[in-house]
Design an enzyme around this catalytic site. Structure first.
Site, PDB file in Angstrom:
ATOM      1  N   HIS A   1      86.069   8.320  51.091  1.00  0.00           N
ATOM      2  CA  HIS A   1      86.361   7.450  49.949  1.00  0.00           C
ATOM      3  C   HIS A   1      87.224   6.261  50.345  1.00  0.00           C
ATOM      4  O   HIS A   1      87.992   5.743  49.523  1.00  0.00           O
ATOM      5  CB  HIS A   1      87.031   8.257  48.837  1.00  0.00           C
TER       6      HIS A   1
ATOM      7  N   SER B   1      89.924  12.399  46.367  1.00  0.00           N
ATOM      8  CA  SER B   1      88.955  11.718  45.513  1.00  0.00           C
ATOM      9  C   SER B   1      89.067  12.057  44.034  1.00  0.00           C
ATOM     10  O   SER B   1      88.593  11.298  43.198  1.00  0.00           O
ATOM     11  CB  SER B   1      87.532  12.024  45.999  1.00  0.00           C
TER      12      SER B   1
ATOM     13  N   LYS C   1      78.414   6.611  50.536  1.00  0.00           N
ATOM     14  CA  LYS C   1      79.251   5.990  49.506  1.00  0.00           C
ATOM     15  C   LYS C   1      79.237   4.467  49.720  1.00  0.00           C
ATOM     16  O   LYS C   1      78.237   3.822  49.453  1.00  0.00           O
ATOM     17  CB  LYS C   1      80.644   6.610  49.520  1.00  0.00           C
TER      18      LYS C   1
END
Length: 395
Positions: A212, A184, A241
């Site tokens: 991610h 990330s 996320k």
């Protein structure tokens, strides 16, 4: 508390600040989104993990409201005592179905999921081989496990194979390869085709943290394994996320693995269940993601547009195909100054520096999301131009 102890702590804080490593928190007074309100002014937000722009999506807000009256505010218990509602199991089954796994298990956060994964599954007779740039939660989870530890250089497949040979030569009963799907800080993708091929050759289990990637990488947003067209054994991820930006983590994998984690994963056994509103919104987020091809197209269009604009201005970027696009600055104080200047210009970003990234590799990590328009990105590019010249990053 003794004055000597407090003086010691104060000294550490002063050292952190003197090195330009002190982290400030700005208070946001609006929902998370492409544009947010901070200190009474609107700023373009380029540093959230809100990849698909779902954090303030009305369907998720409505799902949360819909859960409150019939389901209550919180569970006030862990799962095995009286903290499991039918919707917790429904979300676990939906996540497993979405990711192509037998089952999944929910945690308060993916940090907890990674913290609880390794110790129940592996013992002193086993080995874990971890990528050098893995997330802190993977590192901490491995530290809690008694398995022998190996580390290979980031995405270095020769080094990984050497460690696999070493582990097998050392008599390891079981070997697990642990890697982020996306690193990330850099936006780099793990080399899952070669990792899975080596795992098959050396009879190793592959664990991937896909925080991610889930929701937007690969067909239907199924993550980095789907992006590469390979299968991995265990996936960890988050609802915090792309899947709505709330809270909650999970592990998905074979049924015996999930069943054993329910019995022995300490963060699962000793932490409160996710609130019903979060669970209902998670179910709705999966639906939106499965139907979200347009959101994914817009996200990657934004990423291409933003990367091209920054390169045209002369900024140093890390190469990549991910919506994480780091602007490399090197010095921590410069990253702080650049972030502050950008905030003055109406753009919200954060400087990243040691210990989040290695010393000398400070940066501003920009992240694209599907809620941004090209007009907003043009305004942000103009702000980066002005801030870059004001701080001496651009000549």
């Amino acid at each position: 508390m003794s004055n000597a102890f407090l003086s010691h702590i104060t000294g550490i804080l002063e050292e952190i600040e003197a090195e330009g490593l002190y982290k400030e928190e700005r208070e946001i007074s609006s929902p998370q989104g492409g544009v947010i309100e901070v200190n009474g002014r609107e700023v373009i937000n380029l540093c959230a993990n809100n990849y698909l722009g779902l954090a303030n999506h009305p369907a998720l807000e409505e799902a949360a409201r819909r859960a409150l009256e019939p389901r209550g505010y919180g569970m006030a218990s862990v799962r095995f005592i009286c903290g499991t509602q039918d919707i917790h199991r429904e979300l676990e089954r939906r996540l497993a179905q979405f990711l192509g796994k037998d089952d999944s298990i929910l945690f308060a956060a993916c940090f907890d999921a990674n913290g609880g994964l390794f110790e129940p599954l592996l013992g002193p007779e086993d080995a874990i081989i971890s990528d050098a740039l893995n997330h802190a939660s993977i590192i901490d989870g491995i530290r809690l496990c008694k398995a022998k530890r190996y580390r290979y250089a980031n995405s270095d497949m020769t080094d990984l194979e050497d460690k696999l040979k070493e582990a097998r030569a050392g008599g390891a009963r079981h070997v697990m390869i642990a890697t982020d799907g996306v690193f990330s800080m850099d936006g780099y993708l793990a080399n899952l085709p070669e990792i899975t091929a080596l795992a098959q050759q050396y009879d190793a289990v592959v664990m991937v943290d896909d925080c991610h990637a889930t929701g937007f990488m690969g067909p239907k947003g199924e993550g980095t394994p789907a992006h590469f067209g390979v299968d991995v054994d265990i996936l960890t991820g988050t609802l915090g996320k792309a899947l709505g930006g709330g809270i909650g983590g999970y592990i998905a994998g074979p049924q015996p693995v999930i069943d054993l984690l329910r019995q022995r994963a300490r963060p699962y056994l000793f932490s409160n269940s996710l609130p019903p509103a979060v669970v209902m919104s998670g179910l709705e987020a999966i639906r939106l993601v499965e139907e979200g091809d347009d959101l994914r197209r817009h996200l990657f269009d934004n990423a291409d547009y933003w990367r091209s604009g920054l390169e045209a201005l002369g900024f140093e970027l890390l190469p990549g195909e991910h919506p994480i696009i780091p602007v490399m600055l090197g010095d921590a104080k410069l990253a702080q100054a650049m972030a502050a200047k950008l905030f003055e210009e109406g753009v919200y970003v954060a400087g990243f520096f040691f210990p989040v990234v290695p010393r000398g590799q400070a940066r501003i990590r920009t992240q694209m999301n599907a809620a941004l328009t090209h007009e907003q990105l043009d305004r942000a590019l103009a702000a980066f131009d002005r801030a870059g010249r004001a701080t001496g990053v651009l000549s």
